[in-house]
Design a protein around this motif. Structure first.
Motif, PDB file in Angstrom:
ATOM      1  N   ASP A 162      14.707   5.708  -2.455  1.00  0.00           N
ATOM      2  CA  ASP A 162      15.976   5.003  -2.600  1.00  0.00           C
ATOM      3  C   ASP A 162      15.771   3.553  -2.184  1.00  0.00           C
ATOM      4  N   ILE A 163      16.310   2.627  -2.970  1.00  0.00           N
ATOM      5  CA  ILE A 163      16.127   1.192  -2.726  1.00  0.00           C
ATOM      6  C   ILE A 163      17.498   0.543  -2.586  1.00  0.00           C
ATOM      7  N   ASN A 164      17.658  -0.244  -1.540  1.00  0.00           N
ATOM      8  CA  ASN A 164      18.930  -0.910  -1.271  1.00  0.00           C
ATOM      9  C   ASN A 164      19.034  -2.234  -2.020  1.00  0.00           C
ATOM     10  N   PRO A 165      20.264  -2.719  -2.250  1.00  0.00           N
ATOM     11  CA  PRO A 165      20.433  -4.024  -2.889  1.00  0.00           C
ATOM     12  C   PRO A 165      19.701  -5.116  -2.104  1.00  0.00           C
ATOM     13  N   GLU A 166      19.050  -6.013  -2.827  1.00  0.00           N
ATOM     14  CA  GLU A 166      18.283  -7.139  -2.287  1.00  0.00           C
ATOM     15  C   GLU A 166      16.967  -6.721  -1.619  1.00  0.00           C
ATOM     16  N   GLU A 167      16.628  -5.429  -1.671  1.00  0.00           N
ATOM     17  CA  GLU A 167      15.322  -4.993  -1.162  1.00  0.00           C
ATOM     18  C   GLU A 167      14.254  -5.331  -2.204  1.00  0.00           C
ATOM     19  N   GLU A 168      13.100  -5.804  -1.733  1.00  0.00           N
ATOM     20  CA  GLU A 168      12.031  -6.166  -2.664  1.00  0.00           C
ATOM     21  C   GLU A 168      11.450  -4.931  -3.342  1.00  0.00           C
ATOM     22  N   LEU A 169      11.169  -5.054  -4.627  1.00  0.00           N
ATOM     23  CA  LEU A 169      10.518  -3.991  -5.390  1.00  0.00           C
ATOM     24  C   LEU A 169       9.014  -4.216  -5.312  1.00  0.00           C
ATOM     25  N   THR A 170       8.262  -3.170  -5.006  1.00  0.00           N
ATOM     26  CA  THR A 170       6.809  -3.307  -4.856  1.00  0.00           C
ATOM     27  C   THR A 170       6.080  -2.189  -5.590  1.00  0.00           C
ATOM     28  N   CYS A 200       0.819  -1.216   0.000  1.00  0.00           N
ATOM     29  CA  CYS A 200       0.000   0.000   0.000  1.00  0.00           C
ATOM     30  C   CYS A 200       0.853   1.267   0.000  1.00  0.00           C
ATOM     31  N   ARG A 201       2.124   1.135   0.404  1.00  0.00           N
ATOM     32  CA  ARG A 201       3.060   2.243   0.250  1.00  0.00           C
ATOM     33  C   ARG A 201       4.279   1.684  -0.469  1.00  0.00           C
ATOM     34  N   PRO A 202       4.180   1.562  -1.788  1.00  0.00           N
ATOM     35  CA  PRO A 202       5.224   0.887  -2.570  1.00  0.00           C
ATOM     36  C   PRO A 202       6.470   1.746  -2.744  1.00  0.00           C
ATOM     37  N   ASN A 203       7.554   1.099  -3.175  1.00  0.00           N
ATOM     38  CA  ASN A 203       8.779   1.864  -3.457  1.00  0.00           C
ATOM     39  C   ASN A 203       8.955   2.121  -4.947  1.00  0.00           C
ATOM     40  N   CYS A 204       8.006   1.642  -5.766  1.00  0.00           N
ATOM     41  CA  CYS A 204       8.058   1.870  -7.211  1.00  0.00           C
ATOM     42  C   CYS A 204       6.676   2.236  -7.743  1.00  0.00           C
ATOM     43  N   VAL A 205       6.646   2.919  -8.878  1.00  0.00           N
ATOM     44  CA  VAL A 205       5.398   3.188  -9.583  1.00  0.00           C
ATOM     45  C   VAL A 205       5.596   2.855 -11.052  1.00  0.00           C
TER      46      VAL A 205
END
Length: 425
Positions: free
Chosen positions: A232-240, A212-217
């Motif tokens: 900002d997204i760290n390595p191995e963090e899930e993309l949502t 519900c609060r994703p890191n991608c659009v």
């Protein structure tokens, strides 16, 4: 360029996508064309069936009388994907199958055509979930009706297809399974104003899980889907991504997640909105009594009356009040009541800001919409400030090379030029 994402098993969710390296806010994570797509039936006369551009006048396919194109170039480029569909459409005239049936047929044609089939997908059509084992009997009946329609639609191509489809995995040959896969995994293709213009299947990005609060659009350039980071997204963090509209009423959003994607979201945001819904149940019912007006004037009068009576006791950030205000904005624009439209639009902006703490295209488009109204009414300074706020969002969600970003820069320059002319006169 090395890929910035990879497939992995997400704990408690099944398959997912994660970052392979650090990704900066606003960075393009992934871009791809669909395995198959089609223009929505309701817009089939307004949108080119090849490039998905809106145009007032389009060339019509002389054979099926359904497909439409910008020009002869688009028509020729579309023919390799349209020729089999064209025969199917002709056989059912004047009936036109649903979007999901047309997309399922296009998927079959695409998979059987090596030139259109991508070898770089992270997720095959066979692997896509159908969720048939978990759907209700009522929904399964609805899917079965669509599957029957798909078989009828493909009847003209059936002799050749039966032979060709023996090379496909069983779950892709069976109409019911294929229709279920399509309804669970397809993406709505939208234009620059985020209005729906079609549907498509993007296999690799079907791996993205919901938050519900994703890191991608996701935004579209024609049929090309672009996935961008809004944090900002760290390595191995899930993309949502969010499977539902952030401003959708909780009841609607939960129902969509359960009906279409077969899970229930229990995040903090959903729980907090549930409390709001129960607190304003009566107001909620009033909102939905307005959802199908006989005309725009009736809608505007009803919204105005509701906002000035019941709405006075409801906080601005209430989602149901926001929905009514947005409906009043739409009605005012359609009726040409520009001052009223600006007033309603400006009231929505603080609420959009609250519900979209991260850059989001919906917030950017709302700012742009209000800015255009302010500009039209020669509220130049207000318009420039609103366009600046929109730009800070759109440059992250759409990127520097998107037509929306270019349009915003032009609007800002127009405002500055008009302000300079006014100060020198």
């Amino acid at each position: 360029m090395a890929p910035k994402l990879e497939r992995f098993v997400s704990p408690g969710k099944g398959n997912g996508l994660r970052a392979t390296a650090r990704i900066k806010r606003g960075e393009l994570v992934y871009s791809c064309e669909p395995l198959a797509c089609c223009v929505s039936n309701k817009l089939s006369r307004e949108v080119c069936h090849h490039c998905f551009t809106r145009r007032e006048t389009l060339l019509r396919c002389s054979q099926c009388k359904t497909a439409r194109y910008c020009n002869i170039t688009c028509q020729r480029q579309a023919w390799s994907g349209h020729k089999r569909e064209c025969k199917c459409l002709r056989s059912l005239l004047p009936r036109i199958p649903t979007d999901s049936v047309r997309l399922a047929a296009r998927l079959i044609f695409a998979v059987l055509s090596p030139s259109q089939n991508s070898s770089e997908e992270l997720y095959t059509l066979e692997e896509h979930e159908s969720h048939l084992s978990s759907v209700s009997e009522q929904k399964k009946q609805g899917l079965s009706q669509l599957a029957s329609m798909l078989e009828l639609y493909l009847q003209q191509e059936a002799p050749d297809l039966v032979r060709e489809m023996t090379s496909l995995p069983p779950s892709c040959r069976e109409p019911l399974s294929l229709i279920a896969k399509v309804t669970c995994n397809c993406f709505t293709i939208s234009d620059g104003e985020l209005q729906e213009i079609g549907v498509g299947l993007y296999p690799s990005l079907s791996l993205l899980n919901h938050d519900c609060r994703p890191n991608c659009v996701m935004v579209f350039k024609g049929t090309k889907l672009q996935l961008r980071a809004v944090r900002d997204i760290n390595p191995e963090e899930e993309l949502t991504i969010s499977y539902i509209e952030t401003l959708s009423l909780t009841e609607d959003g939960q129902k969509q997640l359960e009906d279409q994607y077969h899970f229930t979201c229990r995040c903090q945001r959903c729980d907090s909105q549930d409390k709001v819904r129960h607190k304003y149940t009566n107001y909620y019912k009033c909102c939905f009594s307005l959802s199908d007006p006989s005309d725009w004037q009736t809608l505007l009068e009803s919204c105005s009356r509701l906002l000035s009576t019941v709405g006075c006791d409801v906080p601005e950030e209430n989602l149901y009040k926001l929905r009514v205000t947005d409906m009043a904005l739409d009605a005012s624009v359609h009726l040409g009541h520009w001052e009223e439209a600006v007033g309603y639009g400006e009231k929505t902006l603080p609420v959009y800001r609250q519900y979209y703490p991260d850059p989001h295209p919906v917030h950017g488009v709302q700012l742009m919409r209000v800015g255009k109204l302010q500009h039209y009414l020669v509220h130049i300074e207000d318009a420039l400030e609103t366009f600046k706020q929109a730009y800070q969002i759109i440059k992250v969600t759409h990127g520097d090379d998107h037509p929306m970003t270019t349009d915003l820069l032009m609007k800002m320059e127009e405002c500055r030029t008009e302000m300079d002319q006014h100060s020198s006169s």
